[in-house]
Scaffold this motif. Sequence first.
Motif, PDB file in Angstrom:
ATOM      1  N   ALA A   2     -12.818 -13.294 153.046  1.00 20.98           N
ATOM      2  CA  ALA A   2     -12.413 -11.783 153.278  1.00 20.98           C
ATOM      3  C   ALA A   2     -13.217 -11.462 154.438  1.00 20.98           C
ATOM      4  N   VAL A   3     -14.540 -12.321 154.863  1.00 20.20           N
ATOM      5  CA  VAL A   3     -15.199 -11.996 156.003  1.00 20.20           C
ATOM      6  C   VAL A   3     -14.636 -12.565 156.982  1.00 20.20           C
ATOM      7  N   CYS A   4     -13.849 -13.899 157.166  1.00 21.18           N
ATOM      8  CA  CYS A   4     -12.875 -14.167 158.372  1.00 21.18           C
ATOM      9  C   CYS A   4     -11.658 -13.131 158.556  1.00 21.18           C
ATOM     10  N   GLN A   5     -11.182 -12.498 157.501  1.00 21.09           N
ATOM     11  CA  GLN A   5     -10.160 -11.535 157.694  1.00 21.09           C
ATOM     12  C   GLN A   5     -10.688 -10.453 158.369  1.00 21.09           C
ATOM     13  N   GLN A   6     -11.849  -9.905 158.050  1.00 31.13           N
ATOM     14  CA  GLN A   6     -12.467  -8.697 158.682  1.00 31.13           C
ATOM     15  C   GLN A   6     -12.790  -9.056 160.102  1.00 31.13           C
ATOM     16  N   PHE A   7     -13.468 -10.273 160.356  1.00 34.82           N
ATOM     17  CA  PHE A   7     -14.275 -10.635 161.399  1.00 34.82           C
ATOM     18  C   PHE A   7     -13.609 -11.818 161.978  1.00 34.82           C
ATOM     19  N   ALA A  55     -25.730  -9.128 161.908  1.00 33.98           N
ATOM     20  CA  ALA A  55     -26.159  -7.778 162.230  1.00 33.98           C
ATOM     21  C   ALA A  55     -24.917  -6.980 162.255  1.00 33.98           C
ATOM     22  N   ALA A  56     -23.709  -7.459 162.763  1.00 36.39           N
ATOM     23  CA  ALA A  56     -22.552  -6.471 162.927  1.00 36.39           C
ATOM     24  C   ALA A  56     -22.019  -6.395 161.434  1.00 36.39           C
ATOM     25  N   ILE A  57     -22.238  -7.390 160.616  1.00 37.72           N
ATOM     26  CA  ILE A  57     -21.480  -6.950 159.207  1.00 37.72           C
ATOM     27  C   ILE A  57     -22.326  -6.225 158.483  1.00 37.72           C
ATOM     28  N   ALA A  58     -23.714  -6.156 158.592  1.00 37.97           N
ATOM     29  CA  ALA A  58     -24.484  -5.227 157.936  1.00 37.97           C
ATOM     30  C   ALA A  58     -24.229  -3.919 158.558  1.00 37.97           C
ATOM     31  N   LYS A  59     -24.068  -3.582 159.876  1.00 36.06           N
ATOM     32  CA  LYS A  59     -23.865  -2.315 160.370  1.00 36.06           C
ATOM     33  C   LYS A  59     -22.238  -1.789 159.751  1.00 36.06           C
ATOM     34  N   PHE A 100     -15.933  -5.520 151.121  1.00 36.87           N
ATOM     35  CA  PHE A 100     -14.917  -6.398 151.349  1.00 36.87           C
ATOM     36  C   PHE A 100     -13.597  -6.273 150.502  1.00 36.87           C
ATOM     37  N   GLY A 101     -13.610  -4.854 149.609  1.00 38.23           N
ATOM     38  CA  GLY A 101     -12.619  -4.640 149.109  1.00 38.23           C
ATOM     39  C   GLY A 101     -12.406  -5.775 147.825  1.00 38.23           C
ATOM     40  N   LEU A 102     -13.279  -6.442 147.376  1.00 38.94           N
ATOM     41  CA  LEU A 102     -13.255  -7.338 146.111  1.00 38.94           C
ATOM     42  C   LEU A 102     -13.879  -6.717 145.050  1.00 38.94           C
ATOM     43  N   THR A 103     -13.531  -7.046 143.892  1.00 39.87           N
ATOM     44  CA  THR A 103     -14.320  -7.163 142.574  1.00 39.87           C
ATOM     45  C   THR A 103     -14.964  -8.271 142.221  1.00 39.87           C
TER      46      THR A 103
END
Length: 560
Positions: free
Chosen positions: A24-29, A36-40, A82-85
């Motif tokens: 999910a992180v790789c998809q969004q970023f 820091a960018a993920i936190a923001k 990230f839209g996950l449960t």
Amino acid sequence: MSLQRKRDHGRILTDEGYKRIWVAVCQQFPDRQTFAAIAKWTKPEGENPNAVSYMTAETISTILNRRNRVDRKSIEHLFQAFGLTLQERDHQSYSGGGETRQDPNFVGREEAVADLNMLVNRGARMIVIQSRGGVGKTTLARKYLQQEFGTFLEFPIAKETKDIASIEGLVEEKLRQLGEEPGREFLVSLDRLKRKLQAERIGVLIDNLETALDSAGRFIQAHQSYVELLRVLADPIVQSLTLITTRERLREPAVSVQHYSLNSLDISAWKQFFQNRNLSVNTPTLTVLHNAYGGNAKAMDIVSCVILEDFSGNVEAYWQANQDDLFIERDLEDLVTKQFDRLQTLAPDAYNLLCRTGCYRYQDVPTVPIEGLFCLLWDVPENRQRRVIKSLQDRSLVDFEGGEFWLHPVIRAEAINRLRGGRDWETVNYNVATFWTASIERVLTIVDGLKAFESYYHYLEVFDFEKAGQVITSARDRGRGYSLASAFYRYGLTQKMIPAILKIIDKVPINYNLAVLFNLLGDQYWVDGDIRQSIKCHQKSKEITSNYLEISRRVKLSVR
């Protein structure tokens, strides 16, 4: 970076949970943004509609790196962002008794950590970790300081020289972090910092120092005050350990430092890293990838993420699609181009040499002696040539061992790309061809033959087919009159020589050399067992020789 404190909560990601959130992180970023960018992005008032709570970069780093325990709610918030449960199988209780779990992203550095320990045990107070971009200097430094100190001070150096903060302001900020008031004058603040470092055992990181250095490896005039800070940190009486990361060698005579050259990761580290991401490691393509990127840690991280996301974990499919463009991922290109651009500004002679060195193929002959670099420095006085070569060594842009030099594939790709677009292309190829020809007078081994044959490829690059043919036909053992082609079939290299002759034979001018080429091609076919082609080539050789001799006879008669 503020002081990092160990957390004492109770959950950690399972392998399955890690894989879900990592995808999910790789998809969004896709461009590998910072924590820091993920936190923001997780702020409720930000652009993320799923955000339910603001999370610090430290917490996100701890969760994704699985380096320590966190509370269940933090993991749940990250998944929701990230839209996950969050499922029960995604996390587990961590009964490590407060010990730090091994970071799956930090691999292959056992030897480097042992080396740093050795230097510290010998009394080193300041260690400069040097390598080219993306090898993993900062990651190693941070992990080591976390391991040894738990908390550490960081003096960040800006990516661009114009953005470098004043050391006076940074020292004031760090003193306040340590619970001390800065003085009204810089030297007073430094004295208070020194007393603090004498009283307490504190780790210090100075990251990306190269932007504050000039072409000689010294601090630029505007930031000479950094020298005073380094003097304090290097003082034998302090309890601190300072790690400095840089792409370029620090040569500040006023400060005594210990340099440590960090090597790229070996193939076993890449395999471990890919395995941690549930990617296949039982494929020879992984070794090809490792070689193509020279073991670069940043490339390993970026490429694995792309393989996981865009190629469903298929390593072979990724390489098949991208093998002709090592810089397909923009972050990888930036790692190299920025260092080339900086070198061009600070040291033009070294920049020219680096680009020209990209002319060598590094295939059949993987390394080049120093004489092969000298021949590329025709526009540099002889008494400065070694200094220019040393400049590339100090910046980790050229590899060297035992008097031999070579470029890693990604460095060479950028070097030759810039060389092709410049005015030196023909001169470089002719100089290199001349160098290889002069370096081998007699072909006594296969290695000798391959080195002598390198000239052929360089003449081919500048479309000088006649000279390329002469490389093949010229005698390499003057006592016996053997040509290079003859040496090749004596050493069983006909499969290399036949296509080489075929590539140029219809482009060489009709003269005696062409007749010799056909004759040698016939010999190669004969050794290879193709009798029919051998006879045809020998007949063609006789025909050309006969015609050539007749033309020569007529020319002589006309002159009379």
